[in-house]
Design an enzyme around this catalytic site. Structure first.
Site, short mmCIF file in Angstrom:
data_model
loop_
_atom_site.label_atom_id
_atom_site.label_comp_id
_atom_site.label_asym_id
_atom_site.label_seq_id
_atom_site.Cartn_x
_atom_site.Cartn_y
_atom_site.Cartn_z
N GLU A 104 0.61 -1.14 0.05
CA GLU A 104 0.06 0.04 -0.17
C GLU A 104 0.29 1.41 0.10
OE1 GLU A 104 -3.81 -1.26 2.45
OE2 GLU A 104 -2.82 -0.63 3.71
N CYS A 164 3.80 8.70 1.49
CA CYS A 164 3.99 7.55 1.97
C CYS A 164 4.56 5.89 1.21
CB CYS A 164 3.46 7.54 3.48
SG CYS A 164 4.00 6.38 4.30
N CYS A 181 6.62 -7.55 6.80
CA CYS A 181 7.34 -6.54 7.49
C CYS A 181 8.48 -7.98 8.92
CB CYS A 181 7.35 -5.55 8.42
SG CYS A 181 8.67 -4.21 9.54
N CYS A 241 7.06 -5.37 15.73
CA CYS A 241 6.45 -4.28 16.85
C CYS A 241 4.48 -4.67 17.22
CB CYS A 241 6.75 -3.00 16.01
SG CYS A 241 8.65 -2.06 15.64
N CYS A 279 1.94 -1.91 15.53
CA CYS A 279 1.84 -2.18 13.77
C CYS A 279 1.62 -2.37 13.28
CB CYS A 279 3.12 -1.73 13.46
SG CYS A 279 2.94 -1.78 11.91
N GLY A 308 6.74 -2.30 5.69
CA GLY A 308 8.19 -2.40 5.89
C GLY A 308 9.37 -1.50 6.35
N GLU A 309 10.52 -2.38 6.86
CA GLU A 309 11.44 -1.64 7.36
C GLU A 309 12.46 -1.16 6.49
OE1 GLU A 309 12.08 0.14 9.87
OE2 GLU A 309 14.66 0.32 9.04
N SER A 369 12.49 6.50 7.14
CA SER A 369 11.94 5.96 8.54
C SER A 369 12.53 4.63 9.35
CB SER A 369 10.46 5.93 8.70
OG SER A 369 10.45 6.14 10.47
N SER A 382 12.57 5.10 15.18
CA SER A 382 11.46 5.33 15.36
C SER A 382 11.61 4.87 16.93
CB SER A 382 10.46 4.01 14.51
OG SER A 382 9.93 4.93 13.96
N LEU A 383 11.73 6.19 18.11
CA LEU A 383 11.87 5.84 19.25
C LEU A 383 11.09 4.76 20.08
CD1 LEU A 383 14.93 6.27 20.49
CD2 LEU A 383 13.69 8.56 21.36
N ASN A 403 -2.68 5.04 16.18
CA ASN A 403 -4.18 4.74 15.27
C ASN A 403 -4.68 3.08 15.57
OD1 ASN A 403 -3.64 7.77 13.60
ND2 ASN A 403 -2.10 6.71 12.67
N CYS A 421 -0.60 6.46 9.72
CA CYS A 421 1.12 5.10 10.34
C CYS A 421 0.27 4.30 10.68
CB CYS A 421 1.66 5.51 11.74
SG CYS A 421 2.16 7.50 10.93
N1 SAH Z 1 9.52 0.55 10.17
C1 SAH Z 1 10.15 1.65 9.86
C2 SAH Z 1 8.55 2.73 9.31
C3 SAH Z 1 7.32 2.20 8.93
S1 SAH Z 1 5.75 3.13 10.64
C4 SAH Z 1 10.13 2.57 11.07
O1 SAH Z 1 9.45 1.87 11.86
O2 SAH Z 1 10.19 3.42 11.17
C5 SAH Z 1 6.36 4.62 10.15
C6 SAH Z 1 5.92 4.72 12.06
O3 SAH Z 1 4.81 4.51 11.94
C7 SAH Z 1 7.18 4.40 12.90
O4 SAH Z 1 7.22 6.04 13.58
C8 SAH Z 1 6.12 3.54 13.12
O5 SAH Z 1 6.43 3.68 14.79
C9 SAH Z 1 4.45 4.38 13.46
N2 SAH Z 1 3.66 3.75 13.59
C10 SAH Z 1 3.14 2.01 13.58
N3 SAH Z 1 2.13 1.69 13.87
C11 SAH Z 1 1.43 2.71 14.62
C12 SAH Z 1 0.24 3.06 15.10
N4 SAH Z 1 -0.26 2.27 14.86
N5 SAH Z 1 0.37 4.17 15.37
C13 SAH Z 1 0.98 5.10 14.95
N6 SAH Z 1 2.21 5.28 14.69
C14 SAH Z 1 2.53 4.15 14.77
#
Ligand code: SAH
Length: 343
Positions: A93, A106, A113, A117, A120, A160-161, A192, A215-216, A291, A335
């Site tokens: 997507e 985006c 992935c 996490c 996600c 994805g990463e 990211s 992504s901290l 989200n 996100c």
């Molecule tokens: N894999 C990469 C890029 C994809 S996610 C990464 O981890 O950075 C892009 C951003 O969305 C990241 O900062 C991630 O922590 C955040 N994210 C993932 N799931 C989310 C959710 N359900 N709600 C809000 N942000 C989310």
């Protein structure tokens, strides 16, 4: 013989392909411009390329990597989510977000992935495969050709990463940056990462100065271990240090992202700890209210989000804080909501 994919090749590769086929080097530049500046989808449209060479290309290469399966327009804002199918039937997507003069796209870097996490949606479906450079580029070509506002920014924040697919992502970013390609400034391309330390270090040594986001998502290793298994490999302290190195070396502020999860990482103490971590780091902090994906987690109440961001504002020195409200909520385009589902 199976046809190779020509989309994704850079100028030098296209030039060498042309020379091998007995054409001039300059043909390679023409192919580059047809594919990336003009976004054409068939060799027949390459009008300044002779017919016999077009036929040769047609016989040996494919040019189109993705097929559009679905396109959903948000009713709340101008976001559009596009579902693509790859030639081997994987789904990815892409989201287009128009806000004023800004049009941010985006992009996905992988189908699925592997990082897992817990908050996600992409990770829940498991990992399928890396996308090719051509598949990454075709996402942007489609958006540019179908949405009526110039693309101003590209973010690798879709499925994805990106740093697990380092080479293809950087190759695509180079073509986005090229004046003969998409002509986007390097400040308008953001990658990211979940926080893969070796790749972040490698990225700092690259000559291009694309923007980096990390992504901290937690200020404490115990919390981060729980929500992001990757933290067991590279800790928060190491990521902060690498972020600082990026900012200093590239003269560009690293961005830290922090997804706010109710009751998990949104307390006053978390905010103070985060402020402490960021002291002395030239950076931007993006707070992302969670989200909804599958109901395990919740978004904190608005008052909690405001309080969290206020504490960071009050304690900041070199960093800037912003709350990023995801667009396209009604179409699951925010996100972490991209799951590549067909229904
Ligand atoms: N894999 C990469 C890029 C994809 S996610 C990464 O981890 O950075 C892009 C951003 O969305 C990241 O900062 C991630 O922590 C955040 N994210 C993932 N799931 C989310 C959710 N359900 N709600 C809000 N942000 C989310």
């Amino acid at each position: 013989m199976e046809k190779m994919c020509i989309k994704g090749m850079n100028q030098a590769e296209l030039q060498s392909l042309c020379v091998k086929a007995g054409e001039s080097k300059f043909r390679g530049v023409q192919l580059f411009e047809w594919m990336y500046r003009h976004g054409i989808a068939s060799f027949d449209s390459m009008l300044n390329v002779n017919k016999s060479f077009r036929k040769h290309l047609e016989e040996h290469f494919i040019i189109q990597t993705l097929q559009v399966e679905n396109r959903i327009q948000s009713k709340e804002d101008k976001s559009v989510k596009i579902l693509f199918r790859t030639r081997d039937n994987h789904f990815i997507e892409t989201v287009s977000m128009v806000y004023g003069d800004r049009h941010t796209v985006c992009l996905s870097s992988q189908s699925g992935c592997a990082l897992d996490c817990s908050f996600c949606a992409t990770g829940q479906g498991g990992f399928e495969r890396n996308l090719s450079t051509g598949e990454i580029i075709d996402q942007l070509i489609f958006v540019r050709g179908n949405i009526d506002q110039s693309v101003t920014n590209v973010v690798f924040m879709g499925m994805g990463e990106p740093f697990c697919n380092y080479k293809n992502v950087l190759n695509a970013a180079d073509i986005f940056h090229s004046p003969k390609g998409f002509n986007l400034a390097s400040t308008r391309i953001t990658i990211s990462t979940v926080g893969l330390l070796p790749q972040i270090k490698q990225f700092i040594t690259e000559k291009r100065r694309f923007k980096l986001a990390i992504s901290l998502n937690a200020a404490d290793d115990r919390v981060r271990n729980n929500i992001m298994p990757v933290n067991k490999k590279w800790s928060i302290a190491e990521l902060i240090k690498a972020g600082k190195e990026y900012s200093n070396q590239k003269k560009r502020q690293v961005m830290f992202e922090y997804v706010l999860l109710k009751g998990i990482n949104d307390s006053e103490n978390d905010a103070l700890q985060l402020a402490q971590l960021l002291q002395g780091i030239p950076c931007k902090l993006n707070l992302i209210p969670y989200n909804e994906t599958d109901g395990i987690y919740q978004r904190p109440d608005e008052a909690v989000i405001t309080r969290f961001s206020k504490i960071l504002h009050e304690n900041r020195d070199e960093y800037r804080v912003m709350v990023r409200w995801s667009k396209g909520q009604d179409i699951d385009a925010g996100c972490g909501q991209l799951a590549g589902q067909t229904v």
